[in-house]
Motif scaffolding. Structure first.
Motif, PDB file in Angstrom:
ATOM      1  N   TRP A  20       0.806  -1.221   0.000  1.00  0.00           N
ATOM      2  CA  TRP A  20       0.000   0.000   0.000  1.00  0.00           C
ATOM      3  C   TRP A  20       0.838   1.270   0.000  1.00  0.00           C
ATOM      4  O   TRP A  20       0.486   2.258  -0.625  1.00  0.00           O
ATOM      5  CB  TRP A  20      -0.920  -0.020   1.229  1.00  0.00           C
ATOM      6  N   LYS A  21       1.971   1.247   0.677  1.00  0.00           N
ATOM      7  CA  LYS A  21       2.738   2.471   0.927  1.00  0.00           C
ATOM      8  C   LYS A  21       3.219   3.166  -0.343  1.00  0.00           C
ATOM      9  O   LYS A  21       3.301   4.388  -0.384  1.00  0.00           O
ATOM     10  CB  LYS A  21       3.909   2.211   1.860  1.00  0.00           C
ATOM     11  N   SER A  22       3.499   2.439  -1.391  1.00  0.00           N
ATOM     12  CA  SER A  22       4.010   3.084  -2.602  1.00  0.00           C
ATOM     13  C   SER A  22       2.964   3.962  -3.292  1.00  0.00           C
ATOM     14  O   SER A  22       3.311   4.924  -3.962  1.00  0.00           O
ATOM     15  CB  SER A  22       4.551   2.044  -3.587  1.00  0.00           C
ATOM     16  N   GLY A  23       1.710   3.657  -3.098  1.00  0.00           N
ATOM     17  CA  GLY A  23       0.658   4.453  -3.712  1.00  0.00           C
ATOM     18  C   GLY A  23       0.092   5.529  -2.807  1.00  0.00           C
ATOM     19  O   GLY A  23      -0.810   6.257  -3.198  1.00  0.00           O
ATOM     20  N   VAL A  32       5.815   8.058   5.263  1.00  0.00           N
ATOM     21  CA  VAL A  32       5.126   6.817   4.892  1.00  0.00           C
ATOM     22  C   VAL A  32       5.939   6.061   3.847  1.00  0.00           C
ATOM     23  O   VAL A  32       6.177   4.867   3.980  1.00  0.00           O
ATOM     24  CB  VAL A  32       3.692   7.105   4.390  1.00  0.00           C
ATOM     25  N   HIS A  33       6.406   6.767   2.829  1.00  0.00           N
ATOM     26  CA  HIS A  33       7.179   6.110   1.765  1.00  0.00           C
ATOM     27  C   HIS A  33       8.514   5.580   2.301  1.00  0.00           C
ATOM     28  O   HIS A  33       9.007   4.561   1.814  1.00  0.00           O
ATOM     29  CB  HIS A  33       7.420   7.077   0.603  1.00  0.00           C
ATOM     30  N   SER A  34       9.084   6.258   3.282  1.00  0.00           N
ATOM     31  CA  SER A  34      10.392   5.856   3.793  1.00  0.00           C
ATOM     32  C   SER A  34      10.330   4.730   4.819  1.00  0.00           C
ATOM     33  O   SER A  34      11.227   3.885   4.850  1.00  0.00           O
ATOM     34  CB  SER A  34      11.092   7.056   4.428  1.00  0.00           C
ATOM     35  N   TYR A  35       9.290   4.726   5.668  1.00  0.00           N
ATOM     36  CA  TYR A  35       9.330   3.824   6.822  1.00  0.00           C
ATOM     37  C   TYR A  35       8.141   2.886   6.980  1.00  0.00           C
ATOM     38  O   TYR A  35       8.219   1.946   7.768  1.00  0.00           O
ATOM     39  CB  TYR A  35       9.505   4.641   8.108  1.00  0.00           C
TER      40      TYR A  35
END
Length: 115
Positions: A20-23, A32-35
């Motif tokens: 989910w985090k990539s979108g 969010v994208h990093s961790y």
């Protein structure tokens, strides 16, 4: 739901966070994208360890060992990994969230095997 099914569901939830985090677009997007991936995977690994190790503290120690070794070994050469010292904190948070979820979500009754 028995304990094994619950643990598998929690592993899938952690993997779901990774996917989910990539979108994600929204507040704290960089965080969010990093961790979120580290946190989600660490959460999943904790429950994965519980599938074979019934003691929570042992599962937590093994999970931390695996995810921190992954960081130190640069993804074991299998996945791309960008080193960031804060990843270790995110891993600890993921395992801690797994520990907390394990304490709060009831374990189901195990099916007894007739002898």
């Amino acid at each position: 739901m028995n304990t094994k099914a619950r643990n598998v569901a929690m592993v899938l939830a952690g993997v779901g966070v990774l996917l989910w985090k990539s979108g994600y677009r929204g507040p704290y997007e960089v965080l969010v994208h990093s961790y979120a991936g580290n946190t989600g995977v660490s959460f999943a690994v904790y429950f994965l360890m519980l599938l074979s190790v019934p003691r929570r503290w042992v599962a937590a120690a093994l999970a931390m060992g695996v995810v921190c070794l992954f960081e130190a070994a640069d993804g074991f050469g299998v996945m791309t990994n960008t080193y960031d010292g804060w990843d270790y904190a995110a891993n600890g948070i993921g395992v801690g969230l797994g520990w907390a979820a394990d304490a709060v979500i009831p374990r189901g009754k195990e099916k007894s095997v007739p002898r």
